[in-house]
Motif scaffolding. Structure first.
Motif, PDB file in Angstrom:
ATOM      1  N   ARG A 146       0.792  -1.121  -0.259  1.00 54.39           N
ATOM      2  CA  ARG A 146      -0.098  -0.011  -0.461  1.00 54.39           C
ATOM      3  C   ARG A 146       0.663   1.251   0.225  1.00 54.39           C
ATOM      4  O   ARG A 146       0.517   2.227   0.019  1.00 54.39           O
ATOM      5  N   GLY A 147       2.577   0.800  -0.015  1.00 60.10           N
ATOM      6  CA  GLY A 147       2.790   2.510   0.507  1.00 60.10           C
ATOM      7  C   GLY A 147       2.872   2.813   1.107  1.00 60.10           C
ATOM      8  O   GLY A 147       3.035   4.101   1.390  1.00 60.10           O
ATOM      9  N   ILE A 148       2.985   2.516   2.311  1.00 59.47           N
ATOM     10  CA  ILE A 148       2.338   3.602   3.635  1.00 59.47           C
ATOM     11  C   ILE A 148       3.809   3.745   4.589  1.00 59.47           C
ATOM     12  O   ILE A 148       3.995   4.360   4.583  1.00 59.47           O
ATOM     13  N   VAL A 149       4.569   2.252   4.564  1.00 61.73           N
ATOM     14  CA  VAL A 149       5.775   2.209   4.965  1.00 61.73           C
ATOM     15  C   VAL A 149       7.131   1.630   3.981  1.00 61.73           C
ATOM     16  O   VAL A 149       7.034   1.059   3.641  1.00 61.73           O
ATOM     17  N   ASP A 150       8.326   2.926   4.071  1.00 61.56           N
ATOM     18  CA  ASP A 150       8.929   3.041   3.402  1.00 61.56           C
ATOM     19  C   ASP A 150      10.113   2.508   3.947  1.00 61.56           C
ATOM     20  O   ASP A 150      11.647   1.697   3.243  1.00 61.56           O
ATOM     21  N   ALA A 151      10.066   2.420   5.019  1.00 61.85           N
ATOM     22  CA  ALA A 151      11.005   1.227   6.317  1.00 61.85           C
ATOM     23  C   ALA A 151      10.896   1.173   7.523  1.00 61.85           C
ATOM     24  O   ALA A 151       9.934   1.881   8.061  1.00 61.85           O
ATOM     25  N   LEU A 152      11.235   0.267   8.480  1.00 62.70           N
ATOM     26  CA  LEU A 152      11.059  -0.336   9.165  1.00 62.70           C
ATOM     27  C   LEU A 152      12.268  -0.543  10.283  1.00 62.70           C
ATOM     28  O   LEU A 152      13.171  -0.803  10.247  1.00 62.70           O
ATOM     29  N   LEU A 300      18.688   4.252  25.012  1.00 59.06           N
ATOM     30  CA  LEU A 300      19.050   4.368  26.470  1.00 59.06           C
ATOM     31  C   LEU A 300      20.005   3.742  27.153  1.00 59.06           C
ATOM     32  O   LEU A 300      20.632   3.861  28.006  1.00 59.06           O
ATOM     33  N   SER A 301      21.444   3.478  25.826  1.00 61.58           N
ATOM     34  CA  SER A 301      21.795   2.119  26.701  1.00 61.58           C
ATOM     35  C   SER A 301      23.397   3.788  26.975  1.00 61.58           C
ATOM     36  O   SER A 301      23.355   4.772  26.734  1.00 61.58           O
ATOM     37  N   PRO A 302      24.148   3.318  27.585  1.00 56.12           N
ATOM     38  CA  PRO A 302      25.423   3.820  27.984  1.00 56.12           C
ATOM     39  C   PRO A 302      26.597   3.848  27.405  1.00 56.12           C
ATOM     40  O   PRO A 302      26.215   2.764  26.327  1.00 56.12           O
ATOM     41  N   GLU A 303      27.190   5.188  27.325  1.00 59.44           N
ATOM     42  CA  GLU A 303      27.943   5.536  26.029  1.00 59.44           C
ATOM     43  C   GLU A 303      29.192   4.429  26.234  1.00 59.44           C
ATOM     44  O   GLU A 303      29.433   3.820  27.715  1.00 59.44           O
ATOM     45  N   PRO A 304      30.037   4.081  25.540  1.00 62.88           N
ATOM     46  CA  PRO A 304      29.817   3.766  24.019  1.00 62.88           C
ATOM     47  C   PRO A 304      28.447   3.303  22.737  1.00 62.88           C
ATOM     48  O   PRO A 304      28.394   3.936  22.401  1.00 62.88           O
ATOM     49  N   ALA A 305      27.821   2.278  23.524  1.00 65.23           N
ATOM     50  CA  ALA A 305      26.720   1.924  23.248  1.00 65.23           C
ATOM     51  C   ALA A 305      25.652   2.717  22.069  1.00 65.23           C
ATOM     52  O   ALA A 305      25.492   2.001  21.226  1.00 65.23           O
ATOM     53  N   ARG A 306      25.757   3.154  23.217  1.00 65.37           N
ATOM     54  CA  ARG A 306      24.347   4.523  22.404  1.00 65.37           C
ATOM     55  C   ARG A 306      24.578   4.670  21.377  1.00 65.37           C
ATOM     56  O   ARG A 306      23.912   4.927  20.024  1.00 65.37           O
ATOM     57  N   SER A 307      25.630   5.157  21.036  1.00 67.81           N
ATOM     58  CA  SER A 307      26.767   5.878  20.030  1.00 67.81           C
ATOM     59  C   SER A 307      26.699   5.494  18.842  1.00 67.81           C
ATOM     60  O   SER A 307      26.621   5.130  17.837  1.00 67.81           O
ATOM     61  N   THR A 308      26.865   3.600  19.208  1.00 72.18           N
ATOM     62  CA  THR A 308      27.630   2.595  18.153  1.00 72.18           C
ATOM     63  C   THR A 308      26.075   2.431  17.589  1.00 72.18           C
ATOM     64  O   THR A 308      25.974   2.426  16.478  1.00 72.18           O
ATOM     65  N   PHE A 309      24.929   2.609  18.758  1.00 79.04           N
ATOM     66  CA  PHE A 309      23.496   2.208  17.305  1.00 79.04           C
ATOM     67  C   PHE A 309      23.044   3.709  17.072  1.00 79.04           C
ATOM     68  O   PHE A 309      22.440   3.063  15.855  1.00 79.04           O
ATOM     69  N   PHE A 310      23.393   4.980  17.148  1.00 76.46           N
ATOM     70  CA  PHE A 310      22.804   5.899  16.554  1.00 76.46           C
ATOM     71  C   PHE A 310      24.080   5.627  15.421  1.00 76.46           C
ATOM     72  O   PHE A 310      23.273   6.254  13.820  1.00 76.46           O
ATOM     73  N   THR A 311      24.889   5.520  15.235  1.00 80.73           N
ATOM     74  CA  THR A 311      25.766   5.387  14.135  1.00 80.73           C
ATOM     75  C   THR A 311      25.325   4.251  13.228  1.00 80.73           C
ATOM     76  O   THR A 311      25.441   4.619  11.893  1.00 80.73           O
ATOM     77  N   GLU A 312      24.847   3.577  14.168  1.00 85.42           N
ATOM     78  CA  GLU A 312      24.567   2.189  13.099  1.00 85.42           C
ATOM     79  C   GLU A 312      23.479   2.139  12.347  1.00 85.42           C
ATOM     80  O   GLU A 312      23.294   2.224  11.097  1.00 85.42           O
ATOM     81  N   LEU A 313      22.549   2.591  12.908  1.00 89.24           N
ATOM     82  CA  LEU A 313      21.246   3.725  12.394  1.00 89.24           C
ATOM     83  C   LEU A 313      21.209   4.753  11.205  1.00 89.24           C
ATOM     84  O   LEU A 313      20.760   4.238   9.761  1.00 89.24           O
ATOM     85  N   ALA A 314      21.979   5.480  11.685  1.00 88.81           N
ATOM     86  CA  ALA A 314      22.253   6.404  10.294  1.00 88.81           C
ATOM     87  C   ALA A 314      22.652   5.436   9.143  1.00 88.81           C
ATOM     88  O   ALA A 314      22.996   6.018   7.946  1.00 88.81           O
ATOM     89  N   ARG A 315      24.265   4.390   8.978  1.00 89.92           N
ATOM     90  CA  ARG A 315      24.610   4.051   8.064  1.00 89.92           C
ATOM     91  C   ARG A 315      23.984   3.619   7.418  1.00 89.92           C
ATOM     92  O   ARG A 315      23.408   3.621   6.447  1.00 89.92           O
ATOM     93  N   TRP A 316      22.776   3.012   7.936  1.00 89.58           N
ATOM     94  CA  TRP A 316      21.701   2.240   7.793  1.00 89.58           C
ATOM     95  C   TRP A 316      20.611   2.511   6.705  1.00 89.58           C
ATOM     96  O   TRP A 316      20.268   2.673   6.059  1.00 89.58           O
ATOM     97  N   GLN A 317      20.506   4.101   6.908  1.00 90.02           N
ATOM     98  CA  GLN A 317      19.436   4.492   6.511  1.00 90.02           C
ATOM     99  C   GLN A 317      19.537   5.360   5.617  1.00 90.02           C
ATOM    100  O   GLN A 317      18.861   5.744   4.647  1.00 90.02           O
ATOM    101  N   GLU A 318      21.419   5.746   5.933  1.00 91.93           N
ATOM    102  CA  GLU A 318      21.300   6.557   4.031  1.00 91.93           C
ATOM    103  C   GLU A 318      21.766   4.911   3.463  1.00 91.93           C
ATOM    104  O   GLU A 318      21.301   5.591   1.850  1.00 91.93           O
ATOM    105  N   ALA A 319      21.980   4.092   3.741  1.00 90.29           N
ATOM    106  CA  ALA A 319      21.622   3.260   2.238  1.00 90.29           C
ATOM    107  C   ALA A 319      20.268   2.449   2.016  1.00 90.29           C
ATOM    108  O   ALA A 319      19.947   2.176   0.963  1.00 90.29           O
ATOM    109  N   TYR A 320      19.117   2.757   2.756  1.00 89.83           N
ATOM    110  CA  TYR A 320      17.714   2.207   2.879  1.00 89.83           C
ATOM    111  C   TYR A 320      16.739   2.526   2.476  1.00 89.83           C
ATOM    112  O   TYR A 320      16.216   2.256   1.974  1.00 89.83           O
ATOM    113  N   VAL A 321      17.142   3.756   3.042  1.00 92.30           N
ATOM    114  CA  VAL A 321      15.472   4.800   3.317  1.00 92.30           C
ATOM    115  C   VAL A 321      15.362   6.261   1.765  1.00 92.30           C
ATOM    116  O   VAL A 321      16.628   6.297   1.264  1.00 92.30           O
TER     117      VAL A 321
END
Length: 327
Positions: A146-152, A300-321
């Motif tokens: 239906r073209g509602i969700v472009d990425a999950l 809500l993870s303590p650093e450095p895990a939180r920044s790692t998550f946001f970095t991986e999220l940014a890499r993925w969305q640049e590639a797939y969104v």
């Protein structure tokens, strides 16, 4: 309910300047009036790409740093407090109570409609955490084509019960029977270790409402858990989500009663092996990321895990969104 009756003006949110909310009237249930709440960040941006965040069990939206991260990536940010959670909870309601995860389709459909049609976004990323990750997976599957969700994006999605095989089989059958006969029978309770670790009043890093997100949660009742287990069963048979999916979770699970020191570096709520094992069955394009030192809510993870998550999220969305029409 007509479209006009569903409209509601935005007003300032409890988070203060920078956030607004509107009430989404929903069909009443056996407890009476039901609403959900759509939250939006008002940080200037004007992007045609948007994110809709969906919280987990005993939870609501308060993670403003998550909104900031999506803004920095070029997205407008929205969140929804589902029926009977957070801003949407009313005095006459059993907190968090539903009997089918499909009940959430109503507010998810309306939130997506508002973001796309009323507010002019042509790309929508949906991000679900824990129970919200399970609910949004099933919803995206039902709304495929239906073209509602472009990425999950799924942040530690609840894909199975973190319990023994006996509890996941025989126990689940008992819950289904109890849920039919006495739906609001209490069948479990959450531990307090995770909440105590998170909250500022008990030495944690985060400040949020203990009325809406109490340390010990709200009682787990039979019909609610039976509805979740039906969702787990559907997911285990395989879904056909037709957009890119990112599944992120910690690299380890621990039991806070046995290993209290690991509450700050592991998922103490879910078994991450369940998440990793079931992720490939979501659809044709699934990426799995394991975050070393991450906790249940990776944001809500303590650093450095939180920044790692946001970095991986940014890499993925640049590639797939997908890019929007304004680019």
């Amino acid at each position: 309910m007509t479209h006009a009756q569903q409209q509601d003006d935005y007003r300032e949110d409890v988070l203060g300047p920078g956030y607004e909310v509107r009430t989404l009237p929903l069909r009443p249930d056996d407890e009476g009036e039901v609403v959900a709440t759509l939250i939006r960040s008002t940080v200037p941006g004007g992007s045609r790409r948007a994110v809709l965040y969906v919280h987990g069990f005993v939870d609501y939206f308060f993670q403003t740093h998550l909104a900031d991260a999506w803004h920095d990536a070029g997205f407008d940010f929205y969140a929804v407090d589902l029926r009977k959670y957070g801003r949407s909870l009313r005095e006459h309601q059993t907190p968090n109570y539903i009997t089918s995860l499909e009940d959430y389709d109503e507010e998810l459909d309306e939130a997506a409609r508002i973001i796309r049609e009323d507010e002019g976004h042509d790309v929508l990323v949906v991000m679900g955490h824990s129970t919200g990750g399970l609910a949004t997976s099933l919803w995206a599957h039902r709304r495929r084509g239906r073209g509602i969700v472009d990425a999950l994006v799924l942040n530690s999605p609840w894909f199975d019960l973190n319990a023994s095989l006996f509890q996941r089989t025989v126990g689940t059958a008992a819950v289904h029977r109890i849920g039919t006969l006495r739906p609001r029978t209490v069948v479990g309770r959450l531990g307090t270790s995770y909440g105590h670790y998170l909250h500022r009043e008990t030495g944690g890093e985060w400040d949020y409402s203990l009325t809406w997100k109490p340390h010990g949660g709200f009682p787990v009742v039979a019909a609610w858990l039976a509805g979740v287990r039906r969702g787990h069963a559907e997911l285990s048979r395989g879904l056909a989500i037709d957009c890119p999916v990112l599944v992120a979770c910690s690299d380890a699970t621990s039991n806070p009663a046995k290993e209290p020191a690991r509450v700050s570096s592991t998922d103490v709520v879910l078994d991450v092996a369940h998440i990793a094992r079931r992720a490939p069955g979501l659809g044709r394009l699934v990426t799995v990321v394991r975050i070393a030192g991450g906790i249940h809510d990776l944001t809500l993870s303590p650093e450095p895990a939180r920044s790692t998550f946001f970095t991986e999220l940014a890499r993925w969305q640049e590639a797939y969104v997908p890019a929007s029409l304004d680019r």
